[in-house]
Design an enzyme around this catalytic site. Structure first.
Site, PDB file in Angstrom:
ATOM      1  N   ARG A   1       0.845  -1.192   0.000  1.00  0.00           N
ATOM      2  CA  ARG A   1       0.000   0.000   0.000  1.00  0.00           C
ATOM      3  C   ARG A   1       0.880   1.241   0.000  1.00  0.00           C
ATOM      4  NH1 ARG A   1      -4.878  -1.729   4.256  1.00  0.00           N
ATOM      5  NH2 ARG A   1      -5.272  -3.761   3.295  1.00  0.00           N
TER       6      ARG A   1
ATOM      7  N   ARG B   1       2.181   1.304  10.386  1.00  0.00           N
ATOM      8  CA  ARG B   1       1.699   1.660   9.045  1.00  0.00           C
ATOM      9  C   ARG B   1       2.857   1.533   8.061  1.00  0.00           C
ATOM     10  NH1 ARG B   1      -3.021   4.121   7.891  1.00  0.00           N
ATOM     11  NH2 ARG B   1      -3.252   4.714  10.085  1.00  0.00           N
TER      12      ARG B   1
ATOM     13  N   GLU C   1      -6.334  -0.652  15.571  1.00  0.00           N
ATOM     14  CA  GLU C   1      -6.943  -1.629  14.656  1.00  0.00           C
ATOM     15  C   GLU C   1      -5.967  -2.748  14.306  1.00  0.00           C
ATOM     16  OE1 GLU C   1      -8.173  -2.059   9.988  1.00  0.00           O
ATOM     17  OE2 GLU C   1      -8.033  -0.042  10.828  1.00  0.00           O
TER      18      GLU C   1
ATOM     19  N   SER D   1     -10.228  -5.915  10.343  1.00  0.00           N
ATOM     20  CA  SER D   1     -11.449  -5.269   9.882  1.00  0.00           C
ATOM     21  C   SER D   1     -12.247  -6.319   9.119  1.00  0.00           C
ATOM     22  CB  SER D   1     -11.117  -4.083   8.972  1.00  0.00           C
ATOM     23  OG  SER D   1     -12.261  -3.315   8.675  1.00  0.00           O
TER      24      SER D   1
ATOM     25  N   ARG E   1       1.051  -6.148  12.761  1.00  0.00           N
ATOM     26  CA  ARG E   1       0.455  -5.511  13.927  1.00  0.00           C
ATOM     27  C   ARG E   1       0.291  -6.507  15.082  1.00  0.00           C
ATOM     28  NH1 ARG E   1      -3.685  -0.601  12.329  1.00  0.00           N
ATOM     29  NH2 ARG E   1      -2.279   0.412  10.839  1.00  0.00           N
TER      30      ARG E   1
END
Length: 444
Positions: free
Chosen positions: A278, A293, A365, A368, A410
């Site tokens: 990403r 991130r 987070e 999801s 994460r």
């Protein structure tokens, strides 16, 4: 993609639902859509009239020939009608193409149960599990804990730039163990079929799951074929634009694209461990420290393809499948329902799982899980054939769901921070020890 017939039947209702995401809704140019729809209807009516007139003239030509009459004038009129029909067909194609592009830019409609809100402050907490640990020393963040275990941000930056990490030794081994553990939980306990997918996909595949055209700037592009700049007309062969996947949801969900599935085969449950790429175009300045991130990270993804009547239950089930991993790793977390202003483009309803990070003194987070209903299926043209009164019925669109089970990087961060010890070592959760050769503690 939304059903265009829904907009035709109840445009004000669709606008109202889009307004729940953002008000006033910025997604649809209502005046342009209305004008295009009016033109489409006018062209179709005119086409039917012209075709009827041409059929009548064709019969007249036959009659004239049978009587030995002159057919020149009638044939000339038929020729003119043919030219009008060709022009109408070209214009109709252009109108329908523009309507299709408008549909591709519209997000999914939120379910009625989704809480109203403009941003993440409107999200609603559903439940919590576990109690954040009380330390008898000041807990360090994963960057400091991980450095002694082989988490190397300097080498990652030297090789690839910012937001890349190089892992070696215990950190790399822990990362691999977490991915294997997650796959085993999802396949052996929850019934998912393990897959290994391509990491580079074509444009239409990303259109199918909704990453394109809206999120092109968040993707990494690659090009295949050609010897010059395709955009400038250079080279002997145009280059093919392809993309690195941002999640294995993309190839997993598209594995059933352009298919009519047997209803008895549903649900289809797929999982894969893959890298995710990403560009994070919209996150400049956010989470610049550590592994929260990254431009490249690993994730174990879950995908379900279901009967429309069962997708809501499947979403709740999928959240439980992600929760199971966190519970086995003894990581406190909470489940929240995303509000209308924070949910993803293709989602009708989304739950986020947020894991406790002691060094940040907050939940972040880590998974999801979303029900996209028929939004992706319509873009992919993926349907199933229901059985009605014992007989095959008319094909209908499946519902698609996706969720992280979990984000590996994460989870690594959460394990390091929650299970750190005063001497710099990290206690290994009992469920993970078989994947680390029985090790109970990772030591610097």
């Amino acid at each position: 993609m939304l059903d265009i017939n829904l907009l035709r039947r109840d445009l004000p209702g669709v606008i109202a639902q889009l307004g729940r995401r953002k008000n006033p809704q910025p997604y649809l140019d209502v005046a342009r859509f209305t004008a295009l729809e009016a033109e489409r209807k006018q062209i179709q009516v005119a086409t039917e009239q012209l075709q009827a007139r041409r059929n009548a003239l064709s019969k007249q030509i036959g009659q004239l020939k049978a009587q030995g009459g002159d057919t020149a004038a009638v044939m000339a009129e038929v020729g003119g009608i043919g030219a009008e029909l060709d022009a109408g067909a070209q214009r109709l194609e252009a109108v329908q193409s523009e309507l299709q592009q408008m549909l591709m830019s519209l997000p999914n409609l939120p379910q009625a149960s989704v809480p109203q809100g403009a941003d993440e402050t409107g999200n609603a907490e559903v439940r919590r599990w576990g109690t954040p640990r009380r330390f008898d020393f000041t807990p360090r963040d994963h960057v400091d804990v991980g450095a002694a275990l082989g988490m190397d941000f300097e080498t990652g930056a030297k090789l690839s730039g910012s937001r890349f990490t190089f892992l070696r030794g215990p950190a790399a081994r822990l990362h691999r163990a977490l991915a294997q553990f997650m796959l085993d939980v999802q396949t052996q306990e929850h019934g998912y079929t393990e897959c290994w997918t391509p990491y580079i996909v074509n444009r239409e595949v990303l259109e199918g799951t909704g990453q394109l055209p809206k999120f092109k700037e968040d993707m990494f592009w690659v090009f295949r074929g050609g010897t010059g700049d395709a955009g400038a007309g250079g080279g002997d062969e145009a280059q093919t634009e392809q993309y690195l996947i941002s999640t294995s949801e993309i190839p997993l969900t598209n594995s059933v694209r352009e298919s009519i599935l047997d209803a008895a085969a549903l649900p289809i449950k797929l999982t894969a461990h893959s890298p995710c790429f990403r560009s994070e175009a919209g996150s400049a300045g956010r989470d610049t420290r550590g592994m929260i991130r990254q431009h490249q990270f690993d994730k174990v993804e879950m995908v379900q393809i279901t009967h429309p009547e069962h997708s809501d239950a499947a979403l709740e089930q999928m959240v439980g499948h992600a929760e199971a991993v966190l519970q086995k790793l003894e990581l406190p977390y909470r489940v929240i329902t995303l509000c209308t202003g924070d949910m993803g483009f293709g989602s009708a309803k989304t739950y986020d799982l947020e894991v406790w990070l002691p060094a940040q003194d907050t939940y972040r987070e880590i998974s999801s899980c979303s029900n996209c209903e028929a939004f992706q299926a319509r873009r992919m043209q993926t349907r199933f054939r229901p059985v009605v009164d014992g007989k095959p019925g008319k094909p209908d669109f499946v519902h698609t769901l996706n969720g992280s089970g979990l984000a590996v990087g994460r989870t690594l961060v959460a394990v390091l921070e929650n299970h750190q010890q005063a001497d710099g070592s990290v206690a290994v959760p009992a469920a993970l020890r078989p994947y680390l050769g029985g090790l109970e503690v990772l030591r610097p």
